[in-house]
Design an enzyme around this catalytic site. Structure first.
Site, PDB file in Angstrom:
ATOM      1  N   THR A 171       0.842  -1.190   0.000  1.00 30.72           N
ATOM      2  CA  THR A 171       0.000   0.000   0.000  1.00 30.72           C
ATOM      3  C   THR A 171       0.882   1.248   0.000  1.00 30.72           C
ATOM      4  OG1 THR A 171      -1.889  -1.038   1.104  1.00 30.72           O
ATOM      5  CG2 THR A 171      -1.682   1.346   1.331  1.00 30.72           C
ATOM      6  N   PHE A 173       1.097   5.197   0.908  1.00 28.85           N
ATOM      7  CA  PHE A 173       0.533   6.234   1.762  1.00 28.85           C
ATOM      8  C   PHE A 173       1.134   7.575   1.361  1.00 28.85           C
ATOM      9  CE2 PHE A 173       0.621   2.260   4.081  1.00 28.85           C
ATOM     10  CZ  PHE A 173      -0.641   2.184   4.644  1.00 28.85           C
TER      11      PHE A 173
END
Length: 279
Positions: A171, A173
């Site tokens: 992921t 960010f």
């Protein structure tokens, strides 16, 4: 320095924020919008929010708020490996519902279909929130999908480890702020990029082609281009664009003026570095 993040504690965003800001005061928020509001209202100096997952793609809410909050800029990007585990309260031996964030449920879809197809699933605003709920309701036969730190923090028992469908689960960010300042973190740097939001006038035939031509003749490498609806009617979009490399080339900087000259609205989100985090 106050740092807002999508909470509660032990969410993946919490882990990312803790690595980026080891000396800051971390302020958990209940939604991505609350993270943006905390920065916009001055309650937080910066915020950490998820932008994209390698399995499920872009977090659309984050893109929408980058557009909706014109005073917000991107200071940095960080990539973290993601591992999901299925956990229950120690007093439970079985469960009748699986709770987690919609992205986590989607990233574990094939596992759940193969092992627990008949078990219903319920969306929570974060993986950590689902783990916290399970810990606070020992009488309920429910399970959560969250990270290993959440299982330790909330005293849960892991039934299945690493249930995400694809091994390469990461992921991205972003760190957001009200000013486009330059920041440096003591972490491995993966790349350097610039992000723009572009809006093309309605009914502009060939408009996107002209936008891309501005970058093409300058040999600017676009690593991402994604459309999002403006919510003003069908067919009306804005575009999120990432450009790889440094931004000190005069041709690159002049691209913004050329875009404006063809009637395109441009928001410069920032030039920043992408960092590598530990899972």
């Amino acid at each position: 320095m106050n740092i807002a993040f999508l909470g509660p504690e032990a969410s993946f965003t919490s882990l990312a924020a803790a690595q980026l800001f080891s000396e800051g005061t971390l302020l958990p928020q209940t939604s991505i919008r609350d993270c943006f509001l905390a920065v916009a209202n001055g309650e937080a100096d910066r915020a950490v929010v998820p932008l994209e997952n390698s399995i499920e793609g872009t977090v659309s809410l984050t893109l929408d708020y980058l557009y909706d909050f014109p005073e917000i800029y991107v200071l940095a990007e960080a990539v973290m490996p993601i591992a999901h585990h299925l956990m229950v309260h120690p007093e439970q031996t079985s469960f009748q519902k699986v709770l987690s964030h919609p992205q986590a449920l989607a990233q574990c879809f094939h596992f759940l279909e193969a092992q627990y197809k008949s078990i219903p699933r319920q969306d929570f605003h974060s993986t950590a929130a689902s783990a916290k709920y399970v810990s606070e309701h020992p009488e309920e036969p429910v399970a959560a999908i969250a990270n290993a730190y959440a299982s330790q923090l909330y005293g849960l028992k892991i039934l299945h480890h690493n249930i995400h469908d694809f091994e390469q689960n990461h992921t991205k960010f972003i760190v957001i702020s009200k000013s486009p300042e330059e920041v440096k973190f003591q972490l491995p740097v993966k790349s350097e990029k610039t992000s723009l939001l572009i809006t093309i006038p309605e009914d502009d035939a060939g408009g996107l082609h002209r936008v891309l031509s501005v970058f093409a003749w300058r040999k600017m490498n676009l690593s991402k281009i994604e459309s999002r609806t403006l919510k003003t009617g069908l067919g009306n979009y804005f575009f999120f664009i990432n450009i790889d490399g440094k931004w000190d080339n005069v041709l690159y900087q002049n691209s913004l003026e050329e875009l404006k000259s063809i009637g395109v609205t441009v928001k410069f989100l920032g030039h920043y570095e992408e960092y590598c985090l530990e899972g």
